[in-house]
Design a protein around this motif. Sequence first.
Motif, PDB file in Angstrom:
ATOM      1  N   GLY A   1       7.079 -20.283  -0.363  1.00  0.00           N
ATOM      2  CA  GLY A   1       8.316 -21.055  -0.434  1.00  0.00           C
ATOM      3  C   GLY A   1       8.612 -21.576   0.959  1.00  0.00           C
ATOM      4  O   GLY A   1       7.792 -22.270   1.551  1.00  0.00           O
ATOM      5  N   ILE A   2       9.768 -21.204   1.505  1.00  0.00           N
ATOM      6  CA  ILE A   2      10.090 -21.580   2.883  1.00  0.00           C
ATOM      7  C   ILE A   2      10.034 -20.385   3.830  1.00  0.00           C
ATOM      8  O   ILE A   2      10.335 -20.508   5.014  1.00  0.00           O
ATOM      9  N   ALA A   3       9.630 -19.234   3.302  1.00  0.00           N
ATOM     10  CA  ALA A   3       9.518 -18.019   4.124  1.00  0.00           C
ATOM     11  C   ALA A   3       8.114 -17.929   4.717  1.00  0.00           C
ATOM     12  O   ALA A   3       7.125 -18.025   3.986  1.00  0.00           O
ATOM     13  N   PRO A   4       8.013 -17.733   6.027  1.00  0.00           N
ATOM     14  CA  PRO A   4       6.681 -17.578   6.619  1.00  0.00           C
ATOM     15  C   PRO A   4       6.035 -16.278   6.138  1.00  0.00           C
ATOM     16  O   PRO A   4       6.713 -15.288   5.875  1.00  0.00           O
ATOM     17  N   LEU A   5       4.726 -16.292   6.011  1.00  0.00           N
ATOM     18  CA  LEU A   5       3.985 -15.130   5.534  1.00  0.00           C
ATOM     19  C   LEU A   5       4.270 -13.889   6.386  1.00  0.00           C
ATOM     20  O   LEU A   5       4.307 -12.771   5.865  1.00  0.00           O
ATOM     21  N   GLU A   6       4.509 -14.086   7.657  1.00  0.00           N
ATOM     22  CA  GLU A   6       4.776 -12.974   8.566  1.00  0.00           C
ATOM     23  C   GLU A   6       5.977 -12.144   8.117  1.00  0.00           C
ATOM     24  O   GLU A   6       6.055 -10.949   8.384  1.00  0.00           O
ATOM     25  N   ASP A   7       6.912 -12.791   7.434  1.00  0.00           N
ATOM     26  CA  ASP A   7       8.124 -12.116   7.007  1.00  0.00           C
ATOM     27  C   ASP A   7       7.847 -11.017   5.985  1.00  0.00           C
ATOM     28  O   ASP A   7       8.637 -10.092   5.835  1.00  0.00           O
ATOM     29  N   PHE A   8       6.721 -11.086   5.300  1.00  0.00           N
ATOM     30  CA  PHE A   8       6.386 -10.090   4.291  1.00  0.00           C
ATOM     31  C   PHE A   8       5.822  -8.808   4.888  1.00  0.00           C
ATOM     32  O   PHE A   8       5.686  -7.806   4.189  1.00  0.00           O
ATOM     33  N   SER A   9       5.512  -8.819   6.173  1.00  0.00           N
ATOM     34  CA  SER A   9       4.952  -7.619   6.790  1.00  0.00           C
ATOM     35  C   SER A   9       5.942  -6.459   6.778  1.00  0.00           C
ATOM     36  O   SER A   9       5.549  -5.294   6.699  1.00  0.00           O
ATOM     37  N   TYR A  10       7.226  -6.757   6.787  1.00  0.00           N
ATOM     38  CA  TYR A  10       8.227  -5.692   6.749  1.00  0.00           C
ATOM     39  C   TYR A  10       8.211  -4.997   5.389  1.00  0.00           C
ATOM     40  O   TYR A  10       8.309  -3.772   5.301  1.00  0.00           O
ATOM     41  N   ALA A  11       8.063  -5.759   4.327  1.00  0.00           N
ATOM     42  CA  ALA A  11       7.979  -5.170   2.987  1.00  0.00           C
ATOM     43  C   ALA A  11       6.687  -4.365   2.836  1.00  0.00           C
ATOM     44  O   ALA A  11       6.688  -3.268   2.268  1.00  0.00           O
ATOM     45  N   VAL A  12       5.595  -4.892   3.357  1.00  0.00           N
ATOM     46  CA  VAL A  12       4.319  -4.169   3.292  1.00  0.00           C
ATOM     47  C   VAL A  12       4.417  -2.868   4.083  1.00  0.00           C
ATOM     48  O   VAL A  12       3.949  -1.812   3.637  1.00  0.00           O
ATOM     49  N   ALA A  13       5.053  -2.918   5.248  1.00  0.00           N
ATOM     50  CA  ALA A  13       5.236  -1.705   6.048  1.00  0.00           C
ATOM     51  C   ALA A  13       6.049  -0.675   5.278  1.00  0.00           C
ATOM     52  O   ALA A  13       5.724   0.517   5.280  1.00  0.00           O
ATOM     53  N   ALA A  14       7.102  -1.107   4.601  1.00  0.00           N
ATOM     54  CA  ALA A  14       7.928  -0.182   3.815  1.00  0.00           C
ATOM     55  C   ALA A  14       7.126   0.418   2.667  1.00  0.00           C
ATOM     56  O   ALA A  14       7.249   1.612   2.373  1.00  0.00           O
ATOM     57  N   LEU A  15       6.293  -0.404   2.017  1.00  0.00           N
ATOM     58  CA  LEU A  15       5.471   0.085   0.908  1.00  0.00           C
ATOM     59  C   LEU A  15       4.494   1.172   1.344  1.00  0.00           C
ATOM     60  O   LEU A  15       4.149   2.055   0.565  1.00  0.00           O
ATOM     61  N   ILE A  16       4.052   1.105   2.577  1.00  0.00           N
ATOM     62  CA  ILE A  16       3.102   2.099   3.077  1.00  0.00           C
ATOM     63  C   ILE A  16       3.825   3.256   3.750  1.00  0.00           C
ATOM     64  O   ILE A  16       3.533   4.430   3.492  1.00  0.00           O
ATOM     65  N   LEU A  17       4.783   2.951   4.604  1.00  0.00           N
ATOM     66  CA  LEU A  17       5.410   3.975   5.434  1.00  0.00           C
ATOM     67  C   LEU A  17       6.271   4.960   4.644  1.00  0.00           C
ATOM     68  O   LEU A  17       6.166   6.172   4.849  1.00  0.00           O
ATOM     69  N   LEU A  18       7.111   4.492   3.754  1.00  0.00           N
ATOM     70  CA  LEU A  18       8.040   5.394   3.067  1.00  0.00           C
ATOM     71  C   LEU A  18       7.323   6.421   2.189  1.00  0.00           C
ATOM     72  O   LEU A  18       7.590   7.618   2.311  1.00  0.00           O
ATOM     73  N   PRO A  19       6.381   6.016   1.326  1.00  0.00           N
ATOM     74  CA  PRO A  19       5.669   7.052   0.561  1.00  0.00           C
ATOM     75  C   PRO A  19       4.811   7.958   1.454  1.00  0.00           C
ATOM     76  O   PRO A  19       4.647   9.145   1.168  1.00  0.00           O
ATOM     77  N   SER A  20       4.295   7.398   2.535  1.00  0.00           N
ATOM     78  CA  SER A  20       3.478   8.207   3.449  1.00  0.00           C
ATOM     79  C   SER A  20       4.319   9.295   4.100  1.00  0.00           C
ATOM     80  O   SER A  20       3.884  10.453   4.204  1.00  0.00           O
ATOM     81  N   LEU A  21       5.511   8.936   4.534  1.00  0.00           N
ATOM     82  CA  LEU A  21       6.400   9.949   5.118  1.00  0.00           C
ATOM     83  C   LEU A  21       6.792  10.990   4.080  1.00  0.00           C
ATOM     84  O   LEU A  21       6.902  12.179   4.388  1.00  0.00           O
TER      85      LEU A  21
END
Length: 131
Positions: free
Chosen positions: A81-101
Motif C-alpha cells: 500500500g503506502i507503508a514501506p516494507l521496513e515498517d513490517f519488521s516491528y510486527a515480525v520482531a513481535a511474532l518472534i520475540l514474544l513467544p520466544s520470551l
Amino acid sequence: MTYWGLNAVFLAVVAVVGIAAVVVHGRRSAGSSPDRRRRARLATVLVAAILLGMTAVFDNVMIGIGLVGYDASKISGVFVGIAPLEDFSYAVAALILLPSLWVLLGGRRNGAGRDRAGHDAVGRDSAGERA
C-alpha cells in the motif's frame, strides 16, 4: 543510517533470542505428539497472518492521515500500500520475540495455571485433592 540498517540491529537480537527459544523448546517437547506440533504450527501461521494483516491496515491508515512519515532517502522503496516494507519488521520482531520470551521464561507448561507437579495455585492436583 537507513531504516533497514536500524531494523537489522534489533532483528539480530530478536534472532538470537528466537534461536535460543527453539533450542530450549526442542528439548522440552521432544516427546510431544505430531498432532500437537501440527496444531502449534497452524496456530503460529494464523497469528502471523492476523498480525501482519492488521499491521498492513493500521500502518497504511496512520501513514495516510499523516500521523507517521518516512524519509524517502532512507527507505527501500518497496511498499505494501503506502507503508514501506521496513515498517513490517516491528510486527515480525513481535511474532518472534514474544513467544520466544514465553518459552525462555518458563511459560505455562502443564495445563492452565499448573506447576510442574500438576498442582494449581492453591496446591490442588488435577483431581482437586490437596497436595
